[in-house]
Design a protein around this motif. Sequence first.
Motif, PDB file in Angstrom:
ATOM      1  N   THR A  54     -88.196 -12.656  35.802  1.00  0.00           N
ATOM      2  CA  THR A  54     -88.638 -11.308  36.137  1.00  0.00           C
ATOM      3  C   THR A  54     -87.821 -10.294  35.354  1.00  0.00           C
ATOM      4  O   THR A  54     -86.877 -10.647  34.643  1.00  0.00           O
ATOM      5  CB  THR A  54     -88.480 -11.048  37.646  1.00  0.00           C
ATOM      6  N   LEU A  55     -88.151  -9.039  35.500  1.00  0.00           N
ATOM      7  CA  LEU A  55     -87.501  -7.967  34.753  1.00  0.00           C
ATOM      8  C   LEU A  55     -86.044  -7.836  35.185  1.00  0.00           C
ATOM      9  O   LEU A  55     -85.744  -7.745  36.379  1.00  0.00           O
ATOM     10  CB  LEU A  55     -88.242  -6.652  34.995  1.00  0.00           C
ATOM     11  N   ARG A  56     -85.140  -7.837  34.211  1.00  0.00           N
ATOM     12  CA  ARG A  56     -83.720  -7.630  34.497  1.00  0.00           C
ATOM     13  C   ARG A  56     -83.260  -6.381  33.759  1.00  0.00           C
ATOM     14  O   ARG A  56     -83.135  -6.392  32.538  1.00  0.00           O
ATOM     15  CB  ARG A  56     -82.897  -8.833  34.035  1.00  0.00           C
ATOM     16  N   LEU A  57     -83.008  -5.336  34.501  1.00  0.00           N
ATOM     17  CA  LEU A  57     -82.601  -4.071  33.903  1.00  0.00           C
ATOM     18  C   LEU A  57     -81.098  -4.070  33.647  1.00  0.00           C
ATOM     19  O   LEU A  57     -80.327  -4.659  34.421  1.00  0.00           O
ATOM     20  CB  LEU A  57     -82.959  -2.913  34.835  1.00  0.00           C
ATOM     21  N   SER A  58     -80.678  -3.405  32.580  1.00  0.00           N
ATOM     22  CA  SER A  58     -79.250  -3.285  32.308  1.00  0.00           C
ATOM     23  C   SER A  58     -78.637  -2.302  33.291  1.00  0.00           C
ATOM     24  O   SER A  58     -79.325  -1.421  33.824  1.00  0.00           O
ATOM     25  CB  SER A  58     -79.018  -2.826  30.870  1.00  0.00           C
ATOM     26  N   ARG A  59     -77.323  -2.418  33.513  1.00  0.00           N
ATOM     27  CA  ARG A  59     -76.661  -1.561  34.489  1.00  0.00           C
ATOM     28  C   ARG A  59     -76.608  -0.118  33.999  1.00  0.00           C
ATOM     29  O   ARG A  59     -76.394   0.140  32.817  1.00  0.00           O
ATOM     30  CB  ARG A  59     -75.240  -2.062  34.733  1.00  0.00           C
ATOM     31  N   ASP A  60     -76.815   0.793  34.908  1.00  0.00           N
ATOM     32  CA  ASP A  60     -76.758   2.214  34.595  1.00  0.00           C
ATOM     33  C   ASP A  60     -76.005   2.899  35.734  1.00  0.00           C
ATOM     34  O   ASP A  60     -76.610   3.530  36.610  1.00  0.00           O
ATOM     35  CB  ASP A  60     -78.189   2.766  34.463  1.00  0.00           C
ATOM     36  N   PRO A  61     -74.661   2.759  35.753  1.00  0.00           N
ATOM     37  CA  PRO A  61     -73.906   3.284  36.899  1.00  0.00           C
ATOM     38  C   PRO A  61     -73.928   4.805  36.947  1.00  0.00           C
ATOM     39  O   PRO A  61     -73.965   5.475  35.911  1.00  0.00           O
ATOM     40  CB  PRO A  61     -72.492   2.756  36.665  1.00  0.00           C
ATOM     41  N   LYS A  62     -73.917   5.317  38.144  1.00  0.00           N
ATOM     42  CA  LYS A  62     -73.944   6.762  38.331  1.00  0.00           C
ATOM     43  C   LYS A  62     -72.542   7.364  38.228  1.00  0.00           C
ATOM     44  O   LYS A  62     -72.378   8.544  37.979  1.00  0.00           O
ATOM     45  CB  LYS A  62     -74.533   7.097  39.704  1.00  0.00           C
ATOM     46  N   TYR A  63     -71.496   6.563  38.456  1.00  0.00           N
ATOM     47  CA  TYR A  63     -70.124   7.047  38.323  1.00  0.00           C
ATOM     48  C   TYR A  63     -69.252   5.855  37.910  1.00  0.00           C
ATOM     49  O   TYR A  63     -69.590   4.712  38.192  1.00  0.00           O
ATOM     50  CB  TYR A  63     -69.617   7.645  39.647  1.00  0.00           C
ATOM     51  N   PRO A  64     -68.143   6.102  37.218  1.00  0.00           N
ATOM     52  CA  PRO A  64     -67.263   4.985  36.811  1.00  0.00           C
ATOM     53  C   PRO A  64     -66.541   4.400  38.016  1.00  0.00           C
ATOM     54  O   PRO A  64     -66.122   5.134  38.914  1.00  0.00           O
ATOM     55  CB  PRO A  64     -66.282   5.637  35.832  1.00  0.00           C
ATOM     56  N   ARG A  65     -66.402   3.095  38.054  1.00  0.00           N
ATOM     57  CA  ARG A  65     -65.744   2.447  39.197  1.00  0.00           C
ATOM     58  C   ARG A  65     -64.230   2.634  39.154  1.00  0.00           C
ATOM     59  O   ARG A  65     -63.550   2.580  40.158  1.00  0.00           O
ATOM     60  CB  ARG A  65     -66.084   0.952  39.233  1.00  0.00           C
ATOM     61  N   LYS A  66     -63.672   2.830  37.946  1.00  0.00           N
ATOM     62  CA  LYS A  66     -62.251   3.170  37.818  1.00  0.00           C
ATOM     63  C   LYS A  66     -62.179   4.605  37.315  1.00  0.00           C
ATOM     64  O   LYS A  66     -62.803   4.945  36.312  1.00  0.00           O
ATOM     65  CB  LYS A  66     -61.572   2.252  36.797  1.00  0.00           C
ATOM     66  N   SER A  67     -61.419   5.442  37.999  1.00  0.00           N
ATOM     67  CA  SER A  67     -61.362   6.846  37.584  1.00  0.00           C
ATOM     68  C   SER A  67     -60.569   7.000  36.298  1.00  0.00           C
ATOM     69  O   SER A  67     -60.911   7.813  35.444  1.00  0.00           O
ATOM     70  CB  SER A  67     -60.742   7.686  38.696  1.00  0.00           C
ATOM     71  N   VAL A  68     -59.495   6.217  36.146  1.00  0.00           N
ATOM     72  CA  VAL A  68     -58.647   6.312  34.960  1.00  0.00           C
ATOM     73  C   VAL A  68     -58.362   4.902  34.464  1.00  0.00           C
ATOM     74  O   VAL A  68     -57.996   4.028  35.258  1.00  0.00           O
ATOM     75  CB  VAL A  68     -57.312   7.017  35.302  1.00  0.00           C
ATOM     76  N   PRO A  69     -58.531   4.641  33.154  1.00  0.00           N
ATOM     77  CA  PRO A  69     -58.171   3.302  32.661  1.00  0.00           C
ATOM     78  C   PRO A  69     -56.659   3.091  32.764  1.00  0.00           C
ATOM     79  O   PRO A  69     -55.874   4.031  32.611  1.00  0.00           O
ATOM     80  CB  PRO A  69     -58.631   3.316  31.199  1.00  0.00           C
ATOM     81  N   HIS A  70     -56.271   1.844  33.039  1.00  0.00           N
ATOM     82  CA  HIS A  70     -54.852   1.566  33.260  1.00  0.00           C
ATOM     83  C   HIS A  70     -54.061   1.673  31.956  1.00  0.00           C
ATOM     84  O   HIS A  70     -54.594   1.475  30.871  1.00  0.00           O
ATOM     85  CB  HIS A  70     -54.668   0.172  33.877  1.00  0.00           C
ATOM     86  N   VAL A  71     -52.780   1.993  32.092  1.00  0.00           N
ATOM     87  CA  VAL A  71     -51.895   2.034  30.920  1.00  0.00           C
ATOM     88  C   VAL A  71     -51.671   0.601  30.449  1.00  0.00           C
ATOM     89  O   VAL A  71     -51.856  -0.345  31.231  1.00  0.00           O
ATOM     90  CB  VAL A  71     -50.555   2.706  31.270  1.00  0.00           C
ATOM     91  N   PRO A  72     -51.291   0.392  29.196  1.00  0.00           N
ATOM     92  CA  PRO A  72     -51.056  -0.982  28.740  1.00  0.00           C
ATOM     93  C   PRO A  72     -50.024  -1.687  29.624  1.00  0.00           C
ATOM     94  O   PRO A  72     -48.941  -1.153  29.878  1.00  0.00           O
ATOM     95  CB  PRO A  72     -50.516  -0.793  27.318  1.00  0.00           C
TER      96      PRO A  72
END
Length: 159
Positions: A54-72
């Motif tokens: 069946t049809l599999r749509l790609s993800r289109d999130p409405k907001y990022p799940r992490k607000s800030v990417p982690h530092v190295p």
Amino acid sequence: MATTKTAKGKAAAAKGAAQKDAKAKAAKKAALQGAHSHSSRKTRTSVSFHRPKTLRLSRDPKYPRKSVPHVPRMDQFRTIVSPLNTESAMKKIEEHNTLVFIVDVKANKRQIKDAVKKLYDVQAAKINTLIRPDGKKKAYVRLTSDHDALDVANKIGFI
């Protein structure tokens, strides 16, 4: 003339009523029996059931799940724990132009090379690592010929 018109009108009206009556009977029959009462089942040729694609749509999130990417997680200060200044390490410094460090167990050779470059401004030619029996990782950092390991050790301050 008037009589023929009325006869035709009555015949047409009777024909229309018969059509409506037949349509109503067909609707009654469909309501009682169901319109698809005699559908045949498709013959199965395999014992395995394969779920249809069946049809599999790609993800289109409405907001990022992490607000800030982690530092190295593995920066140069976490990579190199301490320099080692045992007798065998001193011999390596003097004879083989090699510095010896205790490093983080999860650090790889590329991270060790980058950390030495950032912290001490020297170019590493080769890195050898081993994990000691006490669980700590030791790194032998061979410097290029244009850098002297004895000078770097003096600059670090463990000689």
